[in-house]
Design a protein around this motif. Structure first.
Motif, PDB file in Angstrom:
ATOM      1  N   ALA A   4      -7.144  13.384  -6.637  1.00 13.29           N
ATOM      2  CA  ALA A   4      -6.134  13.125  -5.613  1.00 13.29           C
ATOM      3  C   ALA A   4      -6.721  13.262  -4.210  1.00 13.29           C
ATOM      4  O   ALA A   4      -6.326  12.533  -3.294  1.00 13.29           O
ATOM      5  CB  ALA A   4      -4.954  14.075  -5.777  1.00 13.29           C
ATOM      6  N   MET A   5      -7.680  14.176  -4.049  1.00 17.99           N
ATOM      7  CA  MET A   5      -8.312  14.342  -2.738  1.00 17.99           C
ATOM      8  C   MET A   5      -9.119  13.095  -2.378  1.00 17.99           C
ATOM      9  O   MET A   5      -9.070  12.634  -1.231  1.00 17.99           O
ATOM     10  CB  MET A   5      -9.204  15.585  -2.733  1.00 17.99           C
ATOM     11  N   VAL A  38      -8.586  10.046  -3.486  1.00 22.03           N
ATOM     12  CA  VAL A  38      -7.611   8.991  -3.207  1.00 22.03           C
ATOM     13  C   VAL A  38      -7.086   9.143  -1.777  1.00 22.03           C
ATOM     14  O   VAL A  38      -6.991   8.169  -1.033  1.00 22.03           O
ATOM     15  CB  VAL A  38      -6.452   9.018  -4.235  1.00 22.03           C
ATOM     16  N   THR A  39      -6.786  10.365  -1.388  1.00 20.23           N
ATOM     17  CA  THR A  39      -6.293  10.618  -0.031  1.00 20.23           C
ATOM     18  C   THR A  39      -7.337  10.239   1.017  1.00 20.23           C
ATOM     19  O   THR A  39      -7.005   9.621   2.035  1.00 20.23           O
ATOM     20  CB  THR A  39      -5.895  12.101   0.110  1.00 20.23           C
ATOM     21  N   VAL A  40      -8.589  10.591   0.782  1.00 19.73           N
ATOM     22  CA  VAL A  40      -9.664  10.243   1.717  1.00 19.73           C
ATOM     23  C   VAL A  40      -9.790   8.724   1.830  1.00 19.73           C
ATOM     24  O   VAL A  40      -9.971   8.190   2.930  1.00 19.73           O
ATOM     25  CB  VAL A  40     -10.997  10.897   1.280  1.00 19.73           C
ATOM     26  N   CYS A  41      -9.674   8.020   0.720  1.00 20.53           N
ATOM     27  CA  CYS A  41      -9.757   6.556   0.751  1.00 20.53           C
ATOM     28  C   CYS A  41      -8.586   5.942   1.515  1.00 20.53           C
ATOM     29  O   CYS A  41      -8.766   4.971   2.260  1.00 20.53           O
ATOM     30  CB  CYS A  41      -9.818   5.992  -0.662  1.00 20.53           C
ATOM     31  N   VAL A  42      -7.395   6.489   1.357  1.00 16.06           N
ATOM     32  CA  VAL A  42      -6.238   5.990   2.097  1.00 16.06           C
ATOM     33  C   VAL A  42      -6.432   6.241   3.597  1.00 16.06           C
ATOM     34  O   VAL A  42      -6.129   5.364   4.419  1.00 16.06           O
ATOM     35  CB  VAL A  42      -4.927   6.624   1.584  1.00 16.06           C
ATOM     36  N   VAL A  43      -6.964   7.389   3.957  1.00 13.86           N
ATOM     37  CA  VAL A  43      -7.259   7.660   5.371  1.00 13.86           C
ATOM     38  C   VAL A  43      -8.325   6.684   5.875  1.00 13.86           C
ATOM     39  O   VAL A  43      -8.240   6.186   7.009  1.00 13.86           O
ATOM     40  CB  VAL A  43      -7.689   9.136   5.577  1.00 13.86           C
ATOM     41  N   SER A  51      -0.477   3.768  -3.150  1.00  9.92           N
ATOM     42  CA  SER A  51      -1.259   4.963  -3.517  1.00  9.92           C
ATOM     43  C   SER A  51      -0.544   6.236  -3.087  1.00  9.92           C
ATOM     44  O   SER A  51      -0.482   7.206  -3.842  1.00  9.92           O
ATOM     45  CB  SER A  51      -2.650   4.906  -2.881  1.00  9.92           C
ATOM     46  N   VAL A  52       0.007   6.231  -1.884  1.00 11.04           N
ATOM     47  CA  VAL A  52       0.734   7.400  -1.390  1.00 11.04           C
ATOM     48  C   VAL A  52       1.985   7.640  -2.241  1.00 11.04           C
ATOM     49  O   VAL A  52       2.279   8.777  -2.628  1.00 11.04           O
ATOM     50  CB  VAL A  52       1.096   7.227   0.105  1.00 11.04           C
ATOM     51  N   LEU A  71       0.897   9.096  -5.614  1.00 12.71           N
ATOM     52  CA  LEU A  71       0.545  10.516  -5.516  1.00 12.71           C
ATOM     53  C   LEU A  71       1.782  11.385  -5.335  1.00 12.71           C
ATOM     54  O   LEU A  71       1.845  12.499  -5.851  1.00 12.71           O
ATOM     55  CB  LEU A  71      -0.427  10.756  -4.372  1.00 12.71           C
ATOM     56  N   ARG A  82       3.750  10.914  -8.867  1.00 15.16           N
ATOM     57  CA  ARG A  82       2.884  11.230 -10.014  1.00 15.16           C
ATOM     58  C   ARG A  82       3.351  10.544 -11.292  1.00 15.16           C
ATOM     59  O   ARG A  82       3.290  11.108 -12.380  1.00 15.16           O
ATOM     60  CB  ARG A  82       2.756  12.727 -10.215  1.00 15.16           C
TER      61      ARG A  82
END
Length: 167
Positions: A37-38, A40-45, A94-95, A98, A101
């Motif tokens: 999940a981290m 995925v979050t970095v990729c979205v940022v 993606s958001v 997450l 879930r």
């Protein structure tokens, strides 16, 4: 200590079994991405950062998305489609996945990001070629970052979606 069997006991056991089955069914519909999940979050940022970087000449990702090309810039249709797909499927979906879930949304994110990756590769290609081999302005740094980020999202979402326990 022994318990006397009461006539209501089978009904209570059936109700308990139904409740356990409902909980199990709910668990099987959910994903636990853990440390993924981290990433995925970095990729979205990274997608959000790519939106403010130039994609086509001086035109940023947000301008491509909104159809507001810089004066004198020609943006092909494929980068416009890619911008919509990457921000909707790569970012927003993606958001949402997450946050909820849900296993089905994880698969939707995986396939949506895969589709966006193909559009991204075509976007880079169309910016390098043009009519009668007249090269376009070329892909900007933001377009390259967006393609890389959505490619990584594709890999992560497929790993997350396929890790669901069977039941």
């Amino acid at each position: 200590m022994s318990h006397a069997s009461s006539p209501g006991e089978p009904t209570d056991l059936a109700r308990l079994r139904a409740e356990i089955d409902a909980v199990e069914h709910g668990v099987l519909r959910r994903i636990e991405p853990g440390a993924k999940a981290m990433l995925v979050t970095v990729c979205v940022v990274a997608l959000l950062v790519a939106a403010i970087l130039p994609w086509v000449g001086d035109t940023t990702g947000w301008q491509v998305l909104l159809g507001q090309a810089a004066p004198g810039q020609r943006v092909h249709l494929v980068p416009v489609l890619f911008s919509g797909a990457v921000f909707l499927l790569g970012g927003l979906l993606s958001v949402l996945t997450l946050a909820t879930r849900r296993w089905a949304l994880a698969w939707a994110s995986a396939w949506g990001c895969a589709f966006s990756t193909v559009l991204g590769a075509l976007s880079v290609w169309t910016q390098q070629t043009g009519r009668i081999h007249d090269p376009g302005p070329g892909p900007g740094a933001g377009l390259i970052v967006a393609v890389a980020a959505v490619f990584l999202l594709t890999i992560q979402w497929f790993r997350i979606a396929s890790s669901r326990p069977t039941g």
